[in-house]
Design a protein around this motif. Structure first.
Motif, mmCIF file in Angstrom:
data_model
loop_
_atom_site.group_PDB
_atom_site.id
_atom_site.type_symbol
_atom_site.label_atom_id
_atom_site.label_comp_id
_atom_site.label_asym_id
_atom_site.label_seq_id
_atom_site.Cartn_x
_atom_site.Cartn_y
_atom_site.Cartn_z
ATOM 1 N N TYR A 107 0.862 -1.110 0.027
ATOM 2 C CA TYR A 107 -0.036 -0.056 -0.025
ATOM 3 C C TYR A 107 1.114 1.302 0.083
ATOM 4 C CZ TYR A 107 0.686 -0.481 5.046
ATOM 5 O OH TYR A 107 1.606 -0.453 6.306
ATOM 6 N N ASP A 165 -10.878 -0.488 8.456
ATOM 7 C CA ASP A 165 -9.914 -0.395 9.072
ATOM 8 C C ASP A 165 -8.417 -1.058 8.348
ATOM 9 O OD1 ASP A 165 -10.221 -3.018 9.871
ATOM 10 O OD2 ASP A 165 -9.526 -2.624 12.073
ATOM 11 N N ARG A 201 -12.432 7.211 2.446
ATOM 12 C CA ARG A 201 -13.320 6.407 3.173
ATOM 13 C C ARG A 201 -13.471 6.823 4.660
ATOM 14 N NH1 ARG A 201 -9.825 1.128 4.900
ATOM 15 N NH2 ARG A 201 -8.942 2.587 6.215
ATOM 16 N N ASP A 202 -12.556 7.631 5.330
ATOM 17 C CA ASP A 202 -12.639 8.076 6.639
ATOM 18 C C ASP A 202 -13.562 9.289 6.605
ATOM 19 O OD1 ASP A 202 -11.130 6.112 7.699
ATOM 20 O OD2 ASP A 202 -9.304 7.411 7.607
ATOM 21 N N TRP A 249 -16.739 -1.435 4.529
ATOM 22 C CA TRP A 249 -16.557 0.269 4.933
ATOM 23 C C TRP A 249 -17.904 1.089 4.312
ATOM 24 C CZ3 TRP A 249 -17.401 2.721 0.384
ATOM 25 C CH2 TRP A 249 -17.092 1.863 -0.992
ATOM 26 N N PRO A 257 -10.627 2.042 -0.804
ATOM 27 C CA PRO A 257 -9.478 1.048 -0.944
ATOM 28 C C PRO A 257 -10.051 -0.113 -1.461
ATOM 29 C CG PRO A 257 -9.581 2.111 1.461
ATOM 30 C CD PRO A 257 -10.692 2.870 0.258
ATOM 31 N N SER A 313 -3.263 6.509 0.482
ATOM 32 C CA SER A 313 -3.786 7.615 1.541
ATOM 33 C C SER A 313 -4.919 8.302 1.031
ATOM 34 C CB SER A 313 -2.383 8.495 1.762
ATOM 35 O OG SER A 313 -1.266 7.722 2.249
ATOM 36 N N GLN A 370 -7.412 7.107 -0.855
ATOM 37 C CA GLN A 370 -8.687 6.490 -0.700
ATOM 38 C C GLN A 370 -8.984 6.131 0.641
ATOM 39 O OE1 GLN A 370 -6.818 2.847 -2.545
ATOM 40 N NE2 GLN A 370 -7.340 3.647 -4.705
ATOM 41 N N ARG A 371 -8.171 6.096 1.544
ATOM 42 C CA ARG A 371 -8.341 5.797 3.167
ATOM 43 C C ARG A 371 -8.847 7.069 3.459
ATOM 44 N NH1 ARG A 371 -3.158 3.383 2.568
ATOM 45 N NH2 ARG A 371 -2.192 5.036 3.541
ATOM 46 N N ARG A 389 -10.172 -6.204 1.724
ATOM 47 C CA ARG A 389 -10.057 -4.648 1.239
ATOM 48 C C ARG A 389 -11.409 -4.206 1.708
ATOM 49 N NH1 ARG A 389 -8.394 -3.514 -4.676
ATOM 50 N NH2 ARG A 389 -10.635 -4.131 -5.206
ATOM 51 N N LYS A 428 1.820 5.025 1.797
ATOM 52 C CA LYS A 428 1.332 5.876 2.891
ATOM 53 C C LYS A 428 2.637 6.964 3.043
ATOM 54 C CE LYS A 428 1.453 5.601 8.136
ATOM 55 N NZ LYS A 428 1.721 4.723 8.891
#
Length: 324
Positions: free
Chosen positions: A50, A270, A282-283, A301, A257, A276, A278-279, A266, A52
């Motif tokens: 991934y 969490d 999602r958040d 998700w 993600p 980064s 995509q996450r 996926r 980050k």
């Protein structure tokens, strides 16, 4: 749903809180990094690669959540100097051992679809003959349509072949929620408007007979992603919604993600993989929904349950009946 009710929900959305969420969207990673992102190995022993902080990271196959440093071309090592260096190609090599790049969700969906397409009429007939469990709900059903809500658009996958079962399961492309949940959804959409996003609905109320078909068609090892019809689904109660974000300017869904309805690592809220950006998206979705009384499902998700979902009984009314 009457025009007056649509107008009432639209008005509610217009008056909803517009407080900005603490949100800073990271940039897309370069292609040289993005091409290696994914799942490798096996479902029981996966390697997650991934992005980050603009770098590749790896977790699994003996590597414990480590950033990767490029030595040359597709050859990487961990910052800690781990001897299990990673060489990317068609798949990857970790410490000299090959690990294939996999799409576990697509593999599971293909297995389910081959089974369903063998005789979909028989599956539907058996579902229609099955009986939902009896319950005594605390609240009477008050399902309302989500069509026409500001900042909300419908993409009902189960009315098409674009779903993990591979066949249409709804006779109409509609979405319904219990009234308090629909009102909360309208407020969440208004929160997201300030960030430039809307809510794209994939599913909401789901007749129990469809839940029965999901369970029957899904292999035992993947049933953690579908509800047991003996207990009933939260979707059957009309207080759960499957959704994602879409860009208000383009009308297109954002990239998360993992895919909607994907039965793999996926799908977890969490999950460390992906990018980064995509996450962060999602958040953002989760923050907006939780601010209005929804809770994310631990394995999906995209799935959110309204706080009062337990108060409603299991429904098995068809979309055609609701439309009338």
């Amino acid at each position: 749903m009457t025009r007056r009710l649509i107008a009432a929900l639209a008005g509610l959305a217009a008056l909803a809180p517009t407080a900005l969420l603490a949100f800073d969207l990271p940039p897309e990673p370069p292609k040289a990094i993005r091409q290696h992102i994914g799942l490798y190995g096996t479902p029981d022993a996966p390697l997650v690669v991934y992005e980050k902080d603009g770098r590749l990271w790896a977790d699994g196959a003996g590597v414990k959540a480590q950033p990767l440093r490029q030595v040359t071309g597709d050859f990487y090592v961990t910052d800690a100097g781990d001897p299990r260096a990673i060489l990317f190609g068609e798949g990857a090599e970790v410490g000299g051992l090959p690990v294939a790049k996999r799409d576990f969700g697509a593999e599971t969906a293909a297995a389910i679809q081959s089974k369903v397409r063998a005789d979909p009429k028989a599956l539907r007939a058996r579902a229609a003959a099955a009986t939902p469990p009896a319950e005594t709900p605390k609240r009477a059903a008050d399902l309302v349509s989500l069509r026409g809500l500001p900042g909300v658009k419908l993409d009902i996958r189960y009315a098409t072949t674009n779903n993990f079962m591979g066949v249409p399961l709804y006779e109409r492309a509609e979405a319904y929620l219990q009234r308090p949940a629909a009102e909360a959804l309208a407020r969440a959409a208004q929160r997201l408007k300030a960030e430039g996003y809307g809510l794209m609905i994939h599913d909401a109320y789901r007749p129990w007979s469809v839940t029965w078909m999901f369970w029957e068609a899904t292999p035992p090892e993947a049933r953690g992603f579908v509800a047991d019809p003996a207990q009933g689904s939260r979707h059957n109660r009309g207080a759960a919604v499957d959704l994602t974000l879409y860009d208000l300017k383009t009308g297109k869904a954002v990239e998360m993600p993992g895919r909607y309805d994907e039965m793999s690592l996926r799908s977890y809220p969490d999950f460390v993989g992906g990018t980064s950006r995509q996450r962060a998206l999602r958040d953002l979705l989760r923050a907006a929904m939780e601010a209005e009384g929804f809770a994310v499902y631990p394995q999906e998700w995209w799935h959110f349950d309204h706080k009062d979902w337990r108060d409603y009984g299991i429904g098995n009314v068809s979309f055609s009946e609701l439309a009338r």
